[in-house]
Each structure stands twice: as structure tokens, then as C-alpha cells.
Scaffold this motif. Sequence first.
Motif, mmCIF file in Angstrom:
data_model
loop_
_atom_site.group_PDB
_atom_site.id
_atom_site.type_symbol
_atom_site.label_atom_id
_atom_site.label_comp_id
_atom_site.label_asym_id
_atom_site.label_seq_id
_atom_site.Cartn_x
_atom_site.Cartn_y
_atom_site.Cartn_z
ATOM 1 N N PHE A 368 0.845 -1.212 0.112
ATOM 2 C CA PHE A 368 -0.066 -0.136 -0.070
ATOM 3 C C PHE A 368 0.799 1.411 0.029
ATOM 4 O O PHE A 368 0.358 2.251 -0.924
ATOM 5 N N PRO A 369 1.910 1.422 0.828
ATOM 6 C CA PRO A 369 2.622 2.705 0.786
ATOM 7 C C PRO A 369 3.376 2.950 -0.457
ATOM 8 O O PRO A 369 3.726 3.874 -0.770
ATOM 9 N N LEU A 370 3.580 1.754 -1.164
ATOM 10 C CA LEU A 370 4.155 1.943 -2.405
ATOM 11 C C LEU A 370 3.636 2.429 -3.485
ATOM 12 O O LEU A 370 3.993 3.452 -4.045
ATOM 13 N N ILE A 371 2.308 2.094 -3.653
ATOM 14 C CA ILE A 371 1.538 2.756 -4.763
ATOM 15 C C ILE A 371 0.732 4.086 -4.184
ATOM 16 O O ILE A 371 0.475 4.723 -4.980
ATOM 17 N N ALA A 372 0.729 4.087 -2.885
ATOM 18 C CA ALA A 372 0.378 5.505 -2.341
ATOM 19 C C ALA A 372 1.193 6.729 -2.739
ATOM 20 O O ALA A 372 0.832 7.554 -3.088
ATOM 21 N N THR A 373 2.553 6.382 -2.540
ATOM 22 C CA THR A 373 3.633 7.057 -3.127
ATOM 23 C C THR A 373 3.469 7.486 -4.601
ATOM 24 O O THR A 373 3.588 8.617 -4.975
ATOM 25 N N LEU A 374 3.096 6.435 -5.283
ATOM 26 C CA LEU A 374 3.196 6.592 -6.677
ATOM 27 C C LEU A 374 1.596 7.561 -7.108
ATOM 28 O O LEU A 374 1.877 8.183 -7.775
ATOM 29 N N GLY A 375 0.657 7.031 -6.331
ATOM 30 C CA GLY A 375 -0.480 7.990 -6.243
ATOM 31 C C GLY A 375 -0.086 9.304 -6.338
ATOM 32 O O GLY A 375 -0.803 10.214 -7.085
ATOM 33 N N PHE A 376 0.641 9.820 -5.440
ATOM 34 C CA PHE A 376 0.931 11.382 -5.271
ATOM 35 C C PHE A 376 1.761 11.873 -6.280
ATOM 36 O O PHE A 376 1.266 13.002 -6.919
ATOM 37 N N LEU A 377 2.631 10.998 -6.634
ATOM 38 C CA LEU A 377 3.324 11.486 -8.031
ATOM 39 C C LEU A 377 2.842 11.554 -9.161
ATOM 40 O O LEU A 377 3.129 12.397 -10.024
ATOM 41 N N PHE A 378 1.753 10.695 -9.339
ATOM 42 C CA PHE A 378 1.027 10.486 -10.785
ATOM 43 C C PHE A 378 -0.062 11.540 -10.766
ATOM 44 O O PHE A 378 -0.616 11.852 -11.709
ATOM 45 N N ASP A 379 -0.528 11.879 -9.538
ATOM 46 C CA ASP A 379 -1.809 12.442 -9.365
ATOM 47 C C ASP A 379 -2.137 13.974 -10.333
ATOM 48 O O ASP A 379 -2.941 13.926 -11.010
ATOM 49 N N PRO A 380 -0.995 14.750 -10.416
ATOM 50 C CA PRO A 380 -1.097 16.146 -11.344
ATOM 51 C C PRO A 380 -1.651 15.552 -12.798
ATOM 52 O O PRO A 380 -2.361 15.974 -13.305
ATOM 53 N N ALA A 381 -0.720 14.641 -13.171
ATOM 54 C CA ALA A 381 -1.106 14.242 -14.714
ATOM 55 C C ALA A 381 -2.430 13.560 -14.845
ATOM 56 O O ALA A 381 -3.143 13.979 -15.611
ATOM 57 N N ALA A 382 -2.690 12.558 -13.916
ATOM 58 C CA ALA A 382 -3.860 11.954 -13.901
ATOM 59 C C ALA A 382 -5.175 12.930 -13.945
ATOM 60 O O ALA A 382 -6.205 12.573 -14.400
ATOM 61 N N THR A 383 -4.991 13.594 -12.936
ATOM 62 C CA THR A 383 -6.317 14.511 -12.639
ATOM 63 C C THR A 383 -6.386 15.498 -14.049
ATOM 64 O O THR A 383 -7.434 16.108 -14.203
ATOM 65 N N CYS A 384 -5.127 16.025 -14.364
ATOM 66 C CA CYS A 384 -5.094 16.614 -15.879
ATOM 67 C C CYS A 384 -5.881 16.155 -16.969
ATOM 68 O O CYS A 384 -6.927 16.488 -17.495
ATOM 69 N N LEU A 385 -5.748 14.899 -17.012
ATOM 70 C CA LEU A 385 -6.441 13.926 -17.869
ATOM 71 C C LEU A 385 -7.957 13.889 -17.655
ATOM 72 O O LEU A 385 -8.677 13.689 -18.530
ATOM 73 N N ASN A 386 -8.334 13.689 -16.592
ATOM 74 C CA ASN A 386 -9.557 13.357 -16.136
ATOM 75 C C ASN A 386 -10.343 14.638 -16.114
ATOM 76 O O ASN A 386 -11.466 14.522 -16.854
ATOM 77 N N ALA A 387 -9.905 15.680 -16.043
ATOM 78 C CA ALA A 387 -10.645 16.611 -16.087
ATOM 79 C C ALA A 387 -10.688 17.476 -17.431
ATOM 80 O O ALA A 387 -11.757 17.732 -17.912
ATOM 81 N N ALA A 388 -9.843 17.231 -18.238
ATOM 82 C CA ALA A 388 -9.757 17.754 -19.576
ATOM 83 C C ALA A 388 -10.633 16.732 -20.223
ATOM 84 O O ALA A 388 -11.330 17.096 -21.225
ATOM 85 N N GLY A 389 -10.452 15.559 -19.918
ATOM 86 C CA GLY A 389 -11.357 14.527 -20.680
ATOM 87 C C GLY A 389 -12.850 14.797 -20.396
ATOM 88 O O GLY A 389 -13.540 14.428 -21.290
ATOM 89 N N ASP A 390 -13.133 15.270 -19.297
ATOM 90 C CA ASP A 390 -14.665 15.558 -19.067
ATOM 91 C C ASP A 390 -15.212 16.547 -19.909
ATOM 92 O O ASP A 390 -16.329 16.509 -20.581
ATOM 93 N N THR A 391 -14.227 17.568 -20.242
ATOM 94 C CA THR A 391 -14.799 18.624 -21.221
ATOM 95 C C THR A 391 -15.125 18.046 -22.619
ATOM 96 O O THR A 391 -16.017 18.257 -23.488
ATOM 97 N N ILE A 392 -14.003 17.022 -22.981
ATOM 98 C CA ILE A 392 -14.432 16.418 -24.503
ATOM 99 C C ILE A 392 -15.161 15.277 -24.240
ATOM 100 O O ILE A 392 -16.003 15.200 -25.433
ATOM 101 N N ALA A 393 -15.675 14.571 -23.133
ATOM 102 C CA ALA A 393 -16.746 13.778 -23.032
ATOM 103 C C ALA A 393 -18.038 14.475 -23.278
ATOM 104 O O ALA A 393 -18.798 13.930 -23.912
ATOM 105 N N SER A 394 -18.187 15.727 -22.875
ATOM 106 C CA SER A 394 -19.200 16.275 -23.044
ATOM 107 C C SER A 394 -19.615 16.655 -24.622
ATOM 108 O O SER A 394 -20.727 16.669 -24.959
ATOM 109 N N MET A 395 -18.377 16.988 -25.128
ATOM 110 C CA MET A 395 -18.801 17.186 -26.571
ATOM 111 C C MET A 395 -19.218 15.919 -27.466
ATOM 112 O O MET A 395 -20.092 15.894 -28.229
ATOM 113 N N MET A 396 -18.728 14.702 -26.917
ATOM 114 C CA MET A 396 -18.973 13.539 -27.549
ATOM 115 C C MET A 396 -20.226 12.940 -27.211
ATOM 116 O O MET A 396 -21.102 12.510 -28.091
ATOM 117 N N VAL A 397 -20.884 13.304 -25.869
ATOM 118 C CA VAL A 397 -22.319 13.150 -25.480
ATOM 119 C C VAL A 397 -23.261 14.074 -26.425
ATOM 120 O O VAL A 397 -24.212 13.582 -26.863
#
Length: 419
Positions: A368-397
Amino acid sequence: MQKRSFWEQYKMPILLLGGIAIGALIGIIAHDFGTKLKPLGDIFLNLMFTIVVPLVFASIASAVGAMANMKRLGKILGSTLLTFLATGAFAGACVLIWVNLFNPAAGASIQMGEAEMGQMQSAGDMIVGALTVGDFSQLLSKSNMLPLIIFSMIFGFCVSSISRNGEENIMSKWLTGLNDVIMKFVGVIMKVAPIGLGAYFANLIAVYGPELIGDYGRSMVVYYPLCLLYVVIFFPLYALFAAGKTGLKRMLKYILAPAVTAFATQSSAATLPVSKEACQNIGVPEDVSDLVLPMGCTMHMDGSVLSSIVKIAFLFSVFGMPFQGVDTYAMAIAVSILSAFVLSGAPGGGLVGEMLIVSMFGFPPEAFPLIATLGFLFDPAATCLNAAGDTIASMMVTRMVEGRDWLDKKAAAGELIDA
């Protein structure tokens, strides 16, 4: 259609990027001063989080309440779920290929620490907890976004159902007015966004900068280019599907502000007001964006799907297990989508999903602490894709609800902000 200058079109992304860049430099050069700016960043984030709950309620309830055509509502919801699942599956397939080409744990010599695993809920308890809360006051928390969305939809449906002869009732008008006031409130908050994000980033770099190198560097070298490739390849394809070349041009023009905000705040919920404005600028119908964007905060997590599978592959390698086989891949995609669904909109919300990964794959608690650390390091890019993808998903819908020429028709009718 009124033409706008380059500065008018890109002022907000430029200011946001400028604030983040200055904040990062302060964090690198003057650590002590960077940490002293933390209160400014926290004030901005608190303002954004404070407006999220009323924004979600007002936007969804007003959209559904003013919708006389319930068939359209059903079509929007069905198209939204289909879009979320389809893009999540594409993201899962993409990352499986990537981690087989580039092992995220190669060369790492990580010392595993001790960690206490929380008790996993039963499937029934997880469903109940994900969809409902035990008290009305709990709906007022950003940690319970999905129950809030469901409550807002039911409330809006009840408002719509009491309309007589298709006329808008008093409550529907009140909700529309409330939504307008809240969006004005968001505009006021965004005036100080460059300063707030700059201060937040200065503290982030000053405190956590050294942790961005070392044994976890390899996994970051694998994950961040993967995110970039996904954006460069799949985002344009999604936009072309949504609205052809016109959709692609408008997506490229307006996607930067929500992407930058999400990267800096590491929160889809905090980015929701910016994503709403981006959808409005692109030309997405308000009733579509009002439903898709809040749902996307908790259910549309392409970046988190990418990061979850990289984490799974990382753990398989660290514990000397082969990450291969159709069953393993299918399980990885299912768990990554499921863990993405249970994330909250708040920074650090991925801990629940990470515990789910450890439990469902049978890894020991030390994982758990291994991927919790990875989660912190990955979070900026992951959230960037998530939120930007929501806008594009609205277009697709919108394409699935209104047809393939929806944006060209708006352009021809002069309903877009600029040419």
C-alpha cells in the motif's frame, strides 16, 4: 460571431501557466518563502471547494428541472455512461500495451515499509456508500459527489414534473437564477486563480520537490510520456468524433484552461467551474455540460485508469510476479475502472482506489505505501487527463444526443462565441 484577439482567447491559460511557473521557480530557489505562501494557495483552493457543492446542485437541478423532454434526459445520461466506459476501456488497452513495452519498476530498489490496511467493505456496503448518504447534511460535502449528483437529478426531475402545460414553474426559474449567481461567483474566484495556483505550487515544489527523483523516477518516466501520448493521440480523435474539424479546433482552443487548473490543483472538483466555462466557450449545450461534468468528477477517470494499471504493473514487478495473461489484463482493466469510480474529487482521494487494488490482487499490506507514493507522484497528470477529458466527453455526448453536425449548425447560426 465576434472575433476575439489572441490575448482575449488565451488570457486565462497564459495567466494560469505564468502563475504556476513563477510559483515553481519560487519553490525551487527560495524554499522557505515558498512554504510561507501556502496560506494563499489554501485560501484559493478552499474558495473553489466551497463553491463546488452548490455548483453541482444548481447546475444539475436547473438543467433537469427545465427539461420538459424527459426522453432527452435519458438519452444524455445513457450517452454519458457509454462515453465514460468506452474511453476508460480505450485508456486501459493503451496502458496495457505501454507497460509491456516499458516496465515501470525496472531498476528500482525500493525498501518496503510497514502499513496498516483498512478493512475492506463488502460489495453491498460499497454500493450503498457510493450512491447514498445517511443524512442530508452529508450531501453538503465534496466527498459525497455521487450521492449529491443523484439527489440533484431527482430534485430536478420533481421540479420538472410539477410544471403545467409545459410552462416553467417558479422553482425552475429560481434554480436557473441560482445557477447564474453561482457562475458569477466562480468568475470572481477565477480572478485570483493565477495568484492562488502560483502560491499553491510554490509550496508544493518547496516541500515535495526532492521526492520527485530517486527510486520512483523510472515509474514517472513511464507514466508521464504515456499521458502525453494519450492526449496527443486520443483527445484529437475524440474531438473529431464529437464534431469533426470544427470540434477539434475548438477543443484545442479552450481545453488548456481546465487542463492547467487540474494539473496544478490535482482536483477534478476544483476544476469543475473552469471546465464548465470551457464547455460554454466550445459550444456544448448547457443541459449536457451541466450533467456530464459533475458526473465526470467521480465517474470519468481516464488518467486514473492509466495510473492504476501502471501501479498494478509496478507492484507485480516489485513482488516478482509476471504481469501477463488475458485474465490478469481483464482484471487490471476492471479494477482500474472500478477504483477510478470510487475516487472522490478531492486531492488524495485515490487512497481508496489504491487500497482496492492491493486487496483485490491479494498484495501484502506492505504494497500500500508503495502505490500510495506513486499515487501522489502521478496525481497531477492523472487529474489533468480526468478533468480535460470531462470537457471532451461533453462534446462526445452532444454528438450522440444531437447528431454529428451539431457544432457546424451552431456556427452557421452564429451561436458560437467566435469564428
